[in-house]
Design a protein around this motif. Structure first.
Motif, short mmCIF file in Angstrom:
data_model
loop_
_atom_site.label_atom_id
_atom_site.label_comp_id
_atom_site.label_asym_id
_atom_site.label_seq_id
_atom_site.Cartn_x
_atom_site.Cartn_y
_atom_site.Cartn_z
N ARG A 22 0.83 -1.21 0.00
CA ARG A 22 0.00 0.00 0.00
C ARG A 22 0.86 1.27 0.00
NH1 ARG A 22 -2.33 -3.19 4.10
NH2 ARG A 22 -4.29 -4.21 3.45
N VAL A 23 1.89 1.27 0.83
CA VAL A 23 2.75 2.45 0.91
C VAL A 23 3.54 2.62 -0.40
CG1 VAL A 23 4.77 3.43 2.07
CG2 VAL A 23 2.92 2.46 3.41
N PHE A 24 4.02 1.53 -0.96
CA PHE A 24 4.72 1.63 -2.24
C PHE A 24 3.81 2.26 -3.29
CE2 PHE A 24 8.21 -1.89 -2.04
CZ PHE A 24 8.78 -1.26 -0.95
N ALA A 25 2.57 1.78 -3.36
CA ALA A 25 1.64 2.31 -4.34
C ALA A 25 1.35 3.79 -4.08
CB ALA A 25 0.35 1.51 -4.33
N ALA A 26 1.19 4.14 -2.80
CA ALA A 26 0.92 5.53 -2.45
C ALA A 26 2.09 6.43 -2.83
CB ALA A 26 0.63 5.65 -0.96
N VAL A 176 19.14 -5.45 0.83
CA VAL A 176 19.07 -4.94 2.20
C VAL A 176 18.09 -5.78 3.00
CG1 VAL A 176 18.51 -2.95 3.65
CG2 VAL A 176 19.57 -2.60 1.41
N CYS A 177 18.46 -6.09 4.23
CA CYS A 177 17.57 -6.84 5.12
C CYS A 177 17.11 -5.92 6.25
CB CYS A 177 18.31 -8.05 5.69
SG CYS A 177 17.25 -9.22 6.55
N GLU A 233 6.97 2.29 5.86
CA GLU A 233 7.61 3.56 5.54
C GLU A 233 9.12 3.39 5.41
OE1 GLU A 233 6.26 6.26 4.67
OE2 GLU A 233 4.17 6.04 5.29
N LEU A 234 9.71 2.57 6.28
CA LEU A 234 11.15 2.31 6.19
C LEU A 234 11.47 1.55 4.90
CD1 LEU A 234 13.99 2.33 7.36
CD2 LEU A 234 13.41 0.24 8.63
N ALA A 235 10.64 0.58 4.56
CA ALA A 235 10.86 -0.17 3.32
C ALA A 235 10.80 0.74 2.10
CB ALA A 235 9.82 -1.29 3.20
N SER A 240 13.83 3.45 -2.27
CA SER A 240 13.92 4.68 -3.07
C SER A 240 15.35 5.01 -3.46
CB SER A 240 13.33 5.85 -2.27
OG SER A 240 14.24 6.28 -1.27
N ASP A 241 15.48 5.97 -4.36
CA ASP A 241 16.80 6.42 -4.79
C ASP A 241 17.51 7.23 -3.72
OD1 ASP A 241 16.42 5.18 -7.21
OD2 ASP A 241 15.69 6.98 -8.22
N ARG A 242 16.84 7.50 -2.62
CA ARG A 242 17.47 8.20 -1.50
C ARG A 242 18.36 7.27 -0.68
NH1 ARG A 242 12.16 11.59 0.70
NH2 ARG A 242 11.55 12.45 -1.34
N SER A 243 18.31 5.97 -0.97
CA SER A 243 19.06 5.00 -0.16
C SER A 243 20.07 4.22 -0.99
CB SER A 243 18.09 4.01 0.49
OG SER A 243 17.23 4.68 1.39
N THR A 244 20.58 4.82 -2.05
CA THR A 244 21.47 4.09 -2.94
C THR A 244 22.80 3.72 -2.30
OG1 THR A 244 22.19 6.20 -3.89
CG2 THR A 244 20.46 4.99 -5.06
N ALA A 245 23.11 4.29 -1.13
CA ALA A 245 24.35 3.92 -0.43
C ALA A 245 24.17 2.66 0.42
CB ALA A 245 24.81 5.07 0.47
#
Length: 260
Positions: A22-26, A176-177, A233-235, A240-245
């Motif tokens: 749901r959050v991904f879709a939102a 990522v886990c 929300e964490l997932a 997202s591209d904000r976590s590419t590191a």
């Protein structure tokens, strides 16, 4: 955060996987759902439809069936995000390991590793510069008596995530886990597999179900238990591209219940 992204959520009809979907879709992603229960998948897809986004497509399959998972991934095609939120039987809890048979201990570990590998492999075949997200539990790091093979199964998933990250990194794929602690609402409100596991453990330990729920959600210095909304929300951030590191790591999402 996820506009123009295509995501597969395995276990998408479950308490955690459903909320992640749901959050991904939102957040703008086109979501594909997969799991064992068609009615649960349909309910999540219906929720997503209310966002005015593209309808979520759902497939009923068993993640332990490698051929079925490969066929589904091929049908979806290019994918940016893959989440393994499948709720597998974690084995008998509330019993010492030495009172269990070898099969009863080893099978949940094998199933967890098989699902993690099969899902990740099928996604990687159709992924460039994407991310694979897995879930684990605190017992992977901190052993807790009478939690059965659940901790070993989680440790297998974490090890799989790290090795796959090392191998898939040169292709631009991150792994990522998320290590989650007990989420009371999954057993008390959302009707997941967790409820049955915790009720069985309560009977074996001579405790009430309410006591098990309270213990599972306790320990955070924040003074509140983890929720599926916070996990989702964490997932989304990790996807997202904000976590590419971030890759090859296990994120402590226990709210401080387990201290690194």
């Amino acid at each position: 955060m996820l506009e123009q992204k295509t995501a597969i959520v395995y276990g998408g009809g479950g308490a955690i996987g459903g909320e992640i979907a749901r959050v991904f879709a939102a957040q703008g992603a086109r979501v594909h759902l997969a799991g064992r229960t068609g009615a649960a998948l349909a309910a999540v897809a219906a929720d997503i439809a209310t966002f005015g986004r593209r309808p979520a497509e759902a497939a009923v399959l068993d993640v332990l069936d490698e051929a079925a998972v490969n066929a589904f991934a091929a049908q979806v095609g290019p994918v940016d995000i893959c989440v393994n939120a499948v709720g597998l039987d974690g084995g008998a809890q509330g019993l010492p390991l030495i009172e269990m048979s070898a099969d009863a201990v080893v099978q949940p570990i094998a199933d967890a590793a098989r699902a993690a590998f099969t899902i990740a492999k099928s996604a990687a075949a159709h992924m460039t510069d994407g991310v694979i997200i897995m879930l684990s539990a605190p017992m992977a790091r901190v052993p807790v008596a009478t939690t059965g093979p659940f901790g070993s199964a989680s440790a297998a998933v974490e090890t799989m995530a790290r090795q796959l990250a090392a191998e898939l990194g040169p292709r631009g794929t991150r792994v990522v886990c998320l290590r989650l602690t007990g989420i009371p609402e999954t057993a008390t409100r959302l009707g997941s597999l967790t409820e049955r596991m915790w009720r069985d453990a309560a009977l074996r330990l001579g405790l009430s179900f309410e006591e098990i729920v309270e213990a599972a959600g306790a320990g955070s210095p924040l003074g509140r238990p983890l929720t599926v909304a916070r996990v989702a929300e964490l997932a989304a951030f990790v996807a997202s591209d904000r976590s590419t590191a971030l890759t090859g790591t296990v994120l402590n999402a226990t709210g401080g219940a387990v201290v690194d």
